[in-house]
Scaffold this active site. Structure first.
Site, PDB file in Angstrom:
ATOM      1  N   ASP A 227       0.834  -1.208   0.000  1.00 44.41           N
ATOM      2  CA  ASP A 227       0.000   0.000   0.000  1.00 44.41           C
ATOM      3  C   ASP A 227       0.869   1.259   0.000  1.00 44.41           C
ATOM      4  O   ASP A 227       1.888   1.319   0.692  1.00 44.41           O
ATOM      5  CB  ASP A 227      -0.881  -0.024   1.265  1.00 44.41           C
ATOM      6  CG  ASP A 227      -1.792   1.184   1.361  1.00 44.41           C
ATOM      7  OD1 ASP A 227      -2.664   1.316   0.488  1.00 44.41           O
ATOM      8  OD2 ASP A 227      -1.626   1.986   2.305  1.00 44.41           O
ATOM      9  N   GLU A 269       1.214  -0.622  -5.077  1.00 44.20           N
ATOM     10  CA  GLU A 269       0.182   0.397  -5.253  1.00 44.20           C
ATOM     11  C   GLU A 269       0.899   1.727  -5.383  1.00 44.20           C
ATOM     12  O   GLU A 269       1.184   2.396  -4.394  1.00 44.20           O
ATOM     13  CB  GLU A 269      -0.782   0.446  -4.071  1.00 44.20           C
ATOM     14  CG  GLU A 269      -2.002   1.284  -4.431  1.00 44.20           C
ATOM     15  CD  GLU A 269      -2.451   2.275  -3.362  1.00 44.20           C
ATOM     16  OE1 GLU A 269      -3.505   2.891  -3.557  1.00 44.20           O
ATOM     17  OE2 GLU A 269      -1.757   2.464  -2.347  1.00 44.20           O
TER      18      GLU A 269
HETATM   19  C1  BGC Z   1      -5.695   2.903   0.129  1.00 47.99           C
HETATM   20  C2  BGC Z   1      -6.715   3.821   0.710  1.00 47.99           C
HETATM   21  C3  BGC Z   1      -6.173   4.348   2.031  1.00 47.99           C
HETATM   22  C4  BGC Z   1      -4.775   4.945   1.863  1.00 47.99           C
HETATM   23  C5  BGC Z   1      -4.098   5.237   3.138  1.00 47.99           C
HETATM   24  C6  BGC Z   1      -4.512   3.812  -0.097  1.00 47.99           C
HETATM   25  O1  BGC Z   1      -3.608   3.457  -0.962  1.00 47.99           O
HETATM   26  O2  BGC Z   1      -6.123   2.299  -1.066  1.00 47.99           O
HETATM   27  O3  BGC Z   1      -7.952   3.202   0.894  1.00 47.99           O
HETATM   28  O4  BGC Z   1      -7.034   5.327   2.535  1.00 47.99           O
HETATM   29  O5  BGC Z   1      -3.942   4.062   1.160  1.00 47.99           O
HETATM   30  O6  BGC Z   1      -3.747   4.043   3.754  1.00 47.99           O
END
Ligand code: BGC
Length: 577
Positions: A227, A269
């Site tokens: 993430d 991501e």
């Molecule tokens: C997630 C979001 C989240 C953010 C902070 C993003 O990349 O997809 O849903 O709010 O990270 O963690």
């Protein structure tokens, strides 16, 4: 099937494949190239104990539904202990399960049940930040400045450092710094102020991250979504995104995966322009996969403008990636339809075309699901899915979009696209038997999108439903490896309302033709090099006229698309090749 343990004990060294600790559930190291991902939140899927919140036991009862859809890998949104101020992306304990969703034992059972059905499982590795409730942050606040405990996070005496870093949650945050009265210092956060960023300049942070990674991979989890990975490291005078030091940390994670495990995958991501995403694949020594963020809004733009240019343009800017790597493709997900990676003009256009009501907007994006974005037009929904399933990469479906679920723009944050799965016309959409007032979120109830109109049970009984169409398309895609592994070449017919491209892999050649327009369109395709081959429509297995020496004419109805396999002509009634 339980993942097989080859040797227990200490992690093996790189290159010593025979000593790798745990074998993943997939047999092919490149499994993710042929996969169909299905993204879901445990809380939103099925509630087994009727407390109004979905749980792992409920999810286990629905695994056959996911298998029947044709998905091969479940992507689970965060399910860890958390104060849930960012739907679980604010983690308070990396190595446990939030009690609302079950126990670690339930998770293990779920994993085994998924593996037994041949499903892989991807979970979240959210290590850019933690919740401010995480014990590391609680310790850091009161630890002496400069101590290793304090240095788990990024502190400053001023809120003026790293001023070139943009604010991501523009609707809620005014600064990437917040004051902590216990620490008597500012702490850095790229997202909500209750999500302090970990400090990757402290080697102990990476050590802890690797422990978390091993904890889940040891258990048999097949893949990890990294993430918010571009923001791991900060440096003065930069925008604090995609820095070389961040790539060093990712390489360390990948090295651990490669050294100790087989057939696992990590996915970046990185919501960045294609050229900036390319380094996340490294020389096959960083992530196996990365989302293709910039493609997604341009698919919507091409449809609305009835012009293929936004798609061919972004494809032209997309660099080659190493052979073992793969793009992750999606139409929608649990977040807003992000418009961060488009120009100002394109953003204005998208807002105008897809979010007439200002409530549909959040941060730099649009908080709506696929079917409402398509104004519930079945032809458009099918067309977009046909692009998703035939572009180079691995398709990722968002739960509920396979039945055309709607959204609720009156809920806060991004919760409007996170409502309970609509299983049937029964109470609470068959999601839970709890008192409706107790549900974690109201189910959708209006006449068009409500669970009585749109639900799995009804669509399973209806041969013409979107669900059955999706199952069919997924099954078809899975018959041809070309979609996950092949090359892409766009044709350039003069009619720009037509998007036509060739996918080729080993002996498979597929021609895809899509009409982006609401009305009929003729097109003349230059198929030189394929003379004599016979295009066979892949859904109905119908032979089209053989390709001759001139242009190949086709006529497509509104939002029509064709997948044509180019086959050698039959000799004496038998097909060659
Ligand atoms: C997630 C979001 C989240 C953010 C902070 C993003 O990349 O997809 O849903 O709010 O990270 O963690």
């Amino acid at each position: 099937m339980e993942p097989e343990t080859i040797t227990a004990g200490e992690p093996a060294m790189a290159g010593q494949a025979a000593k790798k600790k745990v074998v993943g559930s997939a047999a092919d190291p490149l499994w993710y190239k042929d996969a169909i991902f299905y993204e879901l939140h445990v809380k939103a899927f099925a509630d087994s104990n009727n407390d109004g919140i979905g749980d792992f036991k409920g999810l286990m009862q629905k695994l056959d539904y996911i298998v029947d859809l044709g998905a091969t890998c479940i992507w689970l949104l965060p399910f860890f202990p958390s104060p849930l101020r960012d739907d679980g992306y604010d983690i308070a304990d990396y190595m446990d399960v939030h009690p609302s969703y079950g126990t670690l034992e339930d998770f293990r059972e779920f994993l085994n049940e998924a593996h037994e059905r041949g499903l892989q499982v991807m979970i979240e590795l959210v290590v850019n930040h933690t919740s401010d409730q995480h014990p590391w942050f609680q310790a850091a606040r009161s630890a002496p400045a400069g101590s290793p405990e304090r240095e788990f996070y990024v502190w400053s005496d001023t809120d003026q450092r790293y001023r070139d870093a943009r604010i991501i949650f523009t609707d809620t945050e005014k600064s990437n710094w917040s004051w902590d009265s216990t620490a008597q210092a500012y702490y850095w956060h790229r997202f909500f102020s209750h999500q302090p960023d970990l400090n990757f300049d402290n080697p102990r942070v990476l050590e802890e991250v690797l422990k978390v990674l091993r904890f889940w991979l040891d258990m048999g989890v097949d893949a990890l979504r990294l993430d918010a990975v571009p923001y791991l490291v900060e440096r003065d005078g930069t925008n604090c995104e995609n820095l070389a030091e961040t790539h060093v940390a990712i390489k360390a994670m990948r090295a651990a995966v490669d050294a100790e495990y087989e057939n696992r995958m990590i996915l970046a991501e990185a919501n960045q322009a294609p050229a900036n995403v390319r380094p996340y694949f490294g020389d096959s020594d960083e992530c196996h996969m990365a989302f293709h963020f910039p493609l997604m809004p341009r698919i919507y733009m091409a449809l609305s403008q009835e012009d293929r240019l936004p798609i061919t343009d972004i494809a032209a800017q997309t660099p080659e990636i190493p052979a073992s790597c793969q793009w992750g493709l999606f139409l929608r997900n649990h977040d807003e339809l992000t418009l961060e990676m488009v120009t100002g003009d394109e953003r204005d256009y998208m807002y105008l075309a897809y979010s007439a009501d200002p409530r549909m907007r959040i941060n730099v994006g649009i908080r709506r699901r696929l079917a409402p974005l398509m104004e519930n037009n079945r032809g458009r929904i099918e067309l977009l899915n046909s692009l998703l399933f035939s572009f180079p990469g691995t398709p990722i479906l968002y739960y509920g979009d396979e039945i055309g679920m709607g959204d609720n723009i009156y809920l806060g944050d991004r919760n409007g696209v996170r409502t309970p799965m609509q299983w049937s016309g029964d109470r609470n959409a068959g999601f839970s038997k709890a008192n409706p007032a107790r549900l974690y979120s109201p189910v959708i109830m209006d006449a068009i999108w409500g669970f009585e109109a749109i639900n799995v049970e009804a669509q399973e009984a209806d041969p013409s439903s979107l669900l059955n169409w999706m199952r069919n398309m997924i099954a078809l895609r899975k018959l041809f490896r070309v979609f996950g592994r092949g090359t892409l070449r766009f044709l350039e017919p003069s009619n720009r309302k037509i998007l036509a491209y060739l996918r080729e892999y080993e002996d498979e050649q597929v021609l895809c033709v899509a009409n982006l327009s609401r009305v009929w369109q003729p097109v003349q395709l230059d198929l030189s090099g394929f003379e004599g081959l016979v295009p066979v429509e892949m859904l109905g297995y119908v032979e089209f006229p053989a390709i001759g020496s001139g242009y190949y004419p086709l006529t497509l109805g509104p939002y029509d698309f064709l997948w044509l396999e180019l086959q050698s002509p039959r000799v004496g009634g038998e097909q060659q090749g």
